[in-house]
Design a protein around this motif. Structure first.
Motif, short mmCIF file in Angstrom:
data_model
loop_
_atom_site.label_atom_id
_atom_site.label_comp_id
_atom_site.label_asym_id
_atom_site.label_seq_id
_atom_site.Cartn_x
_atom_site.Cartn_y
_atom_site.Cartn_z
N PHE A 65 0.58 -1.10 -0.02
CA PHE A 65 0.02 -0.10 0.11
C PHE A 65 0.94 1.37 -0.02
N GLN A 66 0.77 2.07 -0.91
CA GLN A 66 1.59 3.09 -1.06
C GLN A 66 0.78 4.50 -1.23
N LYS A 67 1.07 5.33 -0.31
CA LYS A 67 0.54 6.87 -0.18
C LYS A 67 1.72 7.74 -0.80
N HIS A 68 2.67 7.41 -0.61
CA HIS A 68 3.60 8.70 -0.81
C HIS A 68 4.61 8.22 -1.99
N ALA A 69 5.32 9.04 -2.47
CA ALA A 69 6.41 8.87 -3.35
C ALA A 69 7.62 7.89 -2.89
N LEU A 84 1.35 19.17 2.31
CA LEU A 84 -0.05 18.93 2.35
C LEU A 84 0.07 17.54 3.62
N ASP A 85 0.93 16.72 3.60
CA ASP A 85 1.22 15.82 4.74
C ASP A 85 2.58 15.99 5.13
N PRO A 86 2.85 16.90 6.12
CA PRO A 86 4.18 17.15 6.74
C PRO A 86 4.48 15.77 7.22
N GLY A 87 5.99 15.73 7.02
CA GLY A 87 6.74 14.72 7.65
C GLY A 87 6.79 13.50 6.78
N HIS A 88 6.18 13.56 5.65
CA HIS A 88 6.30 12.45 4.61
C HIS A 88 6.74 12.83 3.39
N ALA A 89 6.99 11.92 2.50
CA ALA A 89 7.41 12.16 1.08
C ALA A 89 6.07 12.52 0.62
N PRO A 90 6.27 13.35 -0.83
CA PRO A 90 5.21 13.92 -1.27
C PRO A 90 4.17 12.72 -1.79
N LEU A 91 2.50 13.21 -1.45
CA LEU A 91 1.58 12.60 -1.87
C LEU A 91 1.49 12.38 -3.42
#
Length: 300
Positions: A65-69, A84-91
């Protein structure tokens, strides 16, 4: 679906790799499916962050399951502002047929969407109720539960649209005006489900978990929280048979015999109807204020 319809761009490698043993569908055929339904599917994806379910070894293997780059880029799949989703790779976002096929090349089977547009990410533009059957629930109970959800929404003055999940359940989608944040929308959707559970406790529960819904249906409101996603219309499911999530008219509810009534192999019969059952969605949007007052729900 013939393999000779496999798309040429982006190039689909290992096109003969088996995706689903039950249907015999291979990677090239699944990519061809997404090429074919792109005009119907893209309106449901365009402008929204997406999450992907990848099956590199077919659906019988491990699913990712992949939500981020991640490392490597999928052709046509856009990267959103990391804020948009701080602390993560881009959506991720898919707005084109190239993006659908780029994802298919990376063994994506399922496409899920958030309940908000990327350009207005702080305020959801829909609520989703995922009717999830517990052990022992027969399909007619699912149909009845969908009608119960619709009836309460009607009483609250809220429009509702229906689709099969392609898996086990049904999805009831409420288009709303962007006026409330994630926590408010999720909280209100929970209050709706709690009202349903009080009204028909023998059929619907408001608590997740298999033990809580043996013989009952969980009306999943958790899909409405920040970070949650729901399978997109026209996406295949990574389940034996490759069921497809399909928009329905409410009048068709009792004509459908399962959540995977249509599959990648049988979807052709439905394509002429396409998104027509949801044609009124955009113009049906309502604010939640009146509905909140009718239910006695108070926003902090």
């Amino acid at each position: 679906m013939a393999a000779d319809r496999q798309p040429s761009t982006p190039r689909i490698t290992h096109a003969d790799r088996l995706v689903d043993a039950k249907s015999g569908i291979v990677k090239g055929e699944l990519a061809a499916y997404y090429a074919r339904v792109a005009p119907l599917m893209l309106p449901h994806l365009r402008g929204r962050p997406v999450a992907l379910v990848r099956a590199p070894d077919g659906i019988a293997g491990e699913l990712f399951f992949q939500k981020h780059a991640q490392h490597g880029e999928m052709a046509g799949v856009g990267l959103l502002d990391p804020a948009l989703d701080p602390g993560h790779a881009p959506l991720l976002q898919i707005d084109t047929a190239e993006g659908l096929l780029g994802a298919a090349q990376f063994n994506v089977v399922e496409f899920h969407t958030w309940n908000a547009l990327s350009r207005a990410f702080a305020q959801p533009d829909r609520m989703t109720f995922d009717l999830d059957p517990g052990e022992g629930v027969e399909w007619p109970r699912m149909q009845e539960a969908a009608l119960l959800v619709r009836t309460l929404l009607d009483e609250l003055g809220l429009p509702s649209f229906l689709k099969t999940s392609g898996g086990k359940g049904l999805h009831v989608v409420v288009p709303i005006r962007r006026a409330h944040g994630w926590d408010e929308v999720k909280g209100f959707s929970q209050a709706i489900v709690q009202q349903l559970a009080r009204s028909v406790p023998e059929r619907i529960v408001a608590k997740s978990g298999p033990r809580n819904r043996v013989g009952k249906i969980f009306a999943d409101y958790l899909r409405n929280g920040f970070g949650a996603t729901t399978i997109s219309a026209w996406s295949a499911r990574a389940r034996p048979g490759l069921g497809v999530s399909v928009p329905l008219d409410w009048d068709e509810l009792f004509e459908v015999d399962s959540a995977d009534h249509w599959t990648v192999a049988t979807i052709a019969e439905r394509l002429d109807i396409g998104n027509a059952p949801w044609a009124a969605m955009e113009r049906s949007r309502k604010g939640l204020g009146d509905a909140m007052r009718r239910l006695g729900y108070l926003v902090n």
